[in-house]
Design a protein around this motif. Structure first.
Motif, PDB file in Angstrom:
ATOM      1  N   PRO A 305      26.785  -5.180  15.092  1.00  0.00           N
ATOM      2  CA  PRO A 305      27.497  -6.382  14.619  1.00  0.00           C
ATOM      3  C   PRO A 305      27.587  -6.448  13.097  1.00  0.00           C
ATOM      4  N   ILE A 306      26.561  -5.960  12.409  1.00  0.00           N
ATOM      5  CA  ILE A 306      26.587  -5.956  10.946  1.00  0.00           C
ATOM      6  C   ILE A 306      27.726  -5.082  10.452  1.00  0.00           C
ATOM      7  N   ALA A 307      27.815  -3.866  10.986  1.00  0.00           N
ATOM      8  CA  ALA A 307      28.852  -2.935  10.542  1.00  0.00           C
ATOM      9  C   ALA A 307      30.239  -3.404  10.959  1.00  0.00           C
ATOM     10  N   LEU A 308      30.364  -3.950  12.149  1.00  0.00           N
ATOM     11  CA  LEU A 308      31.674  -4.392  12.633  1.00  0.00           C
ATOM     12  C   LEU A 308      32.202  -5.566  11.807  1.00  0.00           C
ATOM     13  N   ALA A 309      31.289  -6.348  11.238  1.00  0.00           N
ATOM     14  CA  ALA A 309      31.728  -7.427  10.340  1.00  0.00           C
ATOM     15  C   ALA A 309      32.317  -6.851   9.065  1.00  0.00           C
ATOM     16  N   ALA A 310      31.774  -5.733   8.594  1.00  0.00           N
ATOM     17  CA  ALA A 310      32.331  -5.074   7.411  1.00  0.00           C
ATOM     18  C   ALA A 310      33.709  -4.508   7.721  1.00  0.00           C
ATOM     19  N   ALA A 311      33.913  -4.056   8.940  1.00  0.00           N
ATOM     20  CA  ALA A 311      35.178  -3.442   9.334  1.00  0.00           C
ATOM     21  C   ALA A 311      36.348  -4.418   9.263  1.00  0.00           C
ATOM     22  N   VAL A 312      36.067  -5.708   9.365  1.00  0.00           N
ATOM     23  CA  VAL A 312      37.151  -6.697   9.330  1.00  0.00           C
ATOM     24  C   VAL A 312      37.178  -7.484   8.025  1.00  0.00           C
ATOM     25  N   ALA A 313      36.297  -7.120   7.083  1.00  0.00           N
ATOM     26  CA  ALA A 313      36.306  -7.795   5.780  1.00  0.00           C
ATOM     27  C   ALA A 313      37.624  -7.485   5.081  1.00  0.00           C
ATOM     28  N   ARG A 314      38.280  -8.485   4.547  1.00  0.00           N
ATOM     29  CA  ARG A 314      39.628  -8.310   4.010  1.00  0.00           C
ATOM     30  C   ARG A 314      39.657  -7.676   2.631  1.00  0.00           C
ATOM     31  N   ASN A 315      38.514  -7.651   1.953  1.00  0.00           N
ATOM     32  CA  ASN A 315      38.501  -7.151   0.576  1.00  0.00           C
ATOM     33  C   ASN A 315      37.937  -5.736   0.501  1.00  0.00           C
ATOM     34  N   ASN A 316      37.343  -5.400  -0.639  1.00  0.00           N
ATOM     35  CA  ASN A 316      36.846  -4.040  -0.864  1.00  0.00           C
ATOM     36  C   ASN A 316      35.810  -3.595   0.156  1.00  0.00           C
ATOM     37  N   HIS A 317      35.073  -4.542   0.739  1.00  0.00           N
ATOM     38  CA  HIS A 317      34.078  -4.172   1.747  1.00  0.00           C
ATOM     39  C   HIS A 317      34.741  -3.489   2.934  1.00  0.00           C
ATOM     40  N   GLY A 318      35.861  -4.024   3.374  1.00  0.00           N
ATOM     41  CA  GLY A 318      36.582  -3.398   4.468  1.00  0.00           C
ATOM     42  C   GLY A 318      37.159  -2.051   4.074  1.00  0.00           C
ATOM     43  N   SER A 319      37.713  -1.967   2.869  1.00  0.00           N
ATOM     44  CA  SER A 319      38.313  -0.709   2.405  1.00  0.00           C
ATOM     45  C   SER A 319      37.282   0.411   2.397  1.00  0.00           C
ATOM     46  N   TYR A 320      36.091   0.122   1.864  1.00  0.00           N
ATOM     47  CA  TYR A 320      35.065   1.150   1.784  1.00  0.00           C
ATOM     48  C   TYR A 320      34.442   1.458   3.142  1.00  0.00           C
ATOM     49  N   TYR A 321      34.447   0.504   4.044  1.00  0.00           N
ATOM     50  CA  TYR A 321      33.967   0.779   5.405  1.00  0.00           C
ATOM     51  C   TYR A 321      34.787   1.913   6.013  1.00  0.00           C
ATOM     52  N   TYR A 322      36.102   1.831   5.889  1.00  0.00           N
ATOM     53  CA  TYR A 322      36.962   2.826   6.512  1.00  0.00           C
ATOM     54  C   TYR A 322      36.877   4.180   5.828  1.00  0.00           C
ATOM     55  N   SER A 323      36.727   4.207   4.520  1.00  0.00           N
ATOM     56  CA  SER A 323      36.591   5.505   3.849  1.00  0.00           C
ATOM     57  C   SER A 323      35.277   6.171   4.241  1.00  0.00           C
TER      58      SER A 323
END
Length: 548
Positions: A305-323
């Protein structure tokens, strides 16, 4: 006045002064937080008593001493070490070794950085913090939320609280953009960043000069961080960016902690080079050990759940999750998964990250908005580069507003240009490193968007030259090719553009400083040749002092 300590009439203790002194040194040397932005006096205002003058001067003296010690090690570098936000260099380009002769000084800088970083290692999740995570397992990664500060006003204590008591009993409140120095008491984050930089530059150094010691270094550090029995990291970030305070000492981390390992991209990049190049020292045992660890970590990234919340973060947190996820999937040879990850980013989060004018609304709202604009652009470029590696072209994909990565680059460039040389350092969050960290992204933009467009290419190159005249000496110049060097290498290297793999004379202080030309030349000669090295020596301070 709010307070951390309730014992009146006393200044900061020596231990507290040392901690603040260390953090001042780190802030000064990385040149990302000037004293005014570090808000030292605001930190002091959290105490119900004035800090004694001798305590304050002790902090400043300690900062200078630590910085000078660190500078002694940095003085022999062509260019001051900078930890770039992220980087992914096409492995086939590195191993092809058909590099432009204009990259000769950048190659030399890479080797110097590799040697300098090698002297700091090894790094481990178990040795870079003084106590375990709330799980009581030293192998669990731990970091504390850096923008959260304690308020002990209502605690009701009769004696001075120890740091441990503060962490457990005082409520913590968020102050965006204001670093709490004692958050770095736990430094798994800094250790990982240093390790990832060392791994990348040593892999590049092996490719450049063929010395097996660099490949052996990489294998040793990866074994220490991910595989070795006594020092490995558990494959999760359950305790990243923990907010301290009552009831939180046994709590979990937050999705913001996922970004702590954003530089896994650098680690993957290095491994791909050594693996494909069949580098000596990179053994099948190390490779399989890292792959096994990575598969477990990918499982955490895609299910926690912690990581999946980062996956939907709209800002840089989400961008870096995917990279991070895509790079790891490439490492374990899950090409289909990596492709799906990159395409998901560009079809979802990316769509709303850039406005029609090139502004990034989710970064612009932050107190350090220039930093976060540059930070997210680096993530978008990393994702586009990973896409290119996978055969997916994302460079010209548009957002819902019709903008591209180029739009964000141009908008952020315009901020620096509009401020002018006399105002930028005081206006851009008081930092000269902010724009230096942006330059690799501009270099990438010049290569991609300037291909076949001389006007765009010329505008980007002119910006680079105005910001840092010796930009061809920077390691990122090697990564962004073909790119004009504005004649700098021929004018300042003894070889004048000889074989790209030969060693050329290091740029002189005057050449590195810019001979009075450009925003980072002339008026910043001392900053370029001496001051910036001094101001960034906290890299060494953090490695030598905080990691032990």
């Amino acid at each position: 006045m709010t307070g951390v300590y309730a014992r009146p009439g006393r200044g900061l203790t020596t231990q507290q002064c040392i901690l603040v002194g260390k953090m001042l040194a780190i802030a000064m040397m990385h040149n990302t937080l000037p004293l005014s932005h570090l808000t030292l006096w605001r930190w002091i205002s959290y105490t119900p008593h004035p800090v004694h003058h001798q305590s304050f001067f002790f902090m400043l003296l300690l900062t200078i001493v630590l910085s000078l010690l660190a500078f002694r090690s940095l003085a022999n570098l062509n260019v001051a070490f900078t930890s770039y936000y992220n980087d992914f260099i096409e492995p086939s380009y590195i191993l092809g070794r058909s590099w432009s002769t204009t990259t000769v000084v950048a190659q030399q800088s890479i080797i110097q950085w590799a040697d300098w970083l090698a002297a700091q290692g090894p790094w481990s999740v178990t040795t870079s913090k003084p106590f375990p995570a709330p799980s009581n397992d030293m192998h669990d990664y731990l970091s504390w939320a850096i923008y959260f500060w304690p308020n002990c006003t209502g605690v009701g204590n009769a004696t001075e609280l120890t740091p441990q008591q503060i962490w457990a009993t005082c409520p913590y409140y968020r102050r965006d953009g204001e670093f709490n120095p004692d958050a770095f008491t736990v430094n798994n984050t800094g250790a990982f960043m240093a390790m990832s930089d060392a791994v990348l530059y040593n892999a590049l150094a092996w490719a450049i000069n063929g010395s097996s010691k660099y490949a052996t270094n990489v294998a040793s550090w990866i074994d220490t961080w991910f595989i070795a029995k006594d020092t490995y990291m558990n494959p999760n970030l359950n305790y990243g960016q923990v907010v301290r305070g009552p009831g939180k000492t046994s709590g979990m981390g937050r999705f913001m902690g996922v970004i702590d390992l954003k530089c896994m991209v650098k680690v993957v990049n290095a491994v791909l080079v050594l693996r494909a190049g069949q580098a000596p020292g990179w053994t099948s045992a190390i490779d399989s050990g890292l792959v096994n660890w990575t598969k477990s970590y990918i499982n955490w990234l895609t299910s926690s759940p912690i990581a999946l919340a980062a996956a939907v973060a709209r800002n840089n947190h989400g961008s870096y999750y995917y990279s991070q996820l895509a790079a790891l999937q490439i490492l374990v040879n899950d090409t289909a998964g990596a492709n799906a990850t990159i395409q998901k980013y560009f079809s979802s989060l990316y769509k709303n990250q850039i406005s029609a004018d090139g502004e990034q609304p989710f970064e612009a709202v932050r107190t350090r908005s220039y930093h976060y604009r540059s930070f997210n652009i680096a993530a978008m470029i990393t994702n586009a580069r990973l896409g290119s590696h996978l055969g997916f072209d994302a460079w010209n994909l548009t957002t819902s507003s019709g903008s591209t990565i180029k739009s964000a680059l141009d908008f952020t460039m315009s901020i620096l240009i509009s401020l002018g040389a006399d105002n930028y350092s005081s206006s851009i969050e008081g930092s000269t490193t902010m724009e230096l960290l942006f330059l690799p992204s501009v270099g990438a933009g010049a290569v991609v968007y300037g291909a076949g467009d001389g006007q765009t290419r010329g505008r980007y190159v002119a910006f680079l030259e105005s910001e840092e005249e010796n930009y061809p000496a920077q390691p990122w110049f090697f990564s962004n090719q073909p790119l004009d060097d504005s004649g700098w290498v021929g004018a300042h290297s003894e070889s004048g553009g000889a074989d790209a793999t030969t060693t050329s004379r290091a740029p002189t202080a005057s050449a590195s400083a810019g001979k009075g030309k450009g925003r980072n030349g002339g008026e910043r000669v001392l900053l370029g040749s001496f001051g910036r090295q001094f101001l960034r020596a906290a890299t060494l301070v953090s490695l030598h002092v905080l990691f032990v």
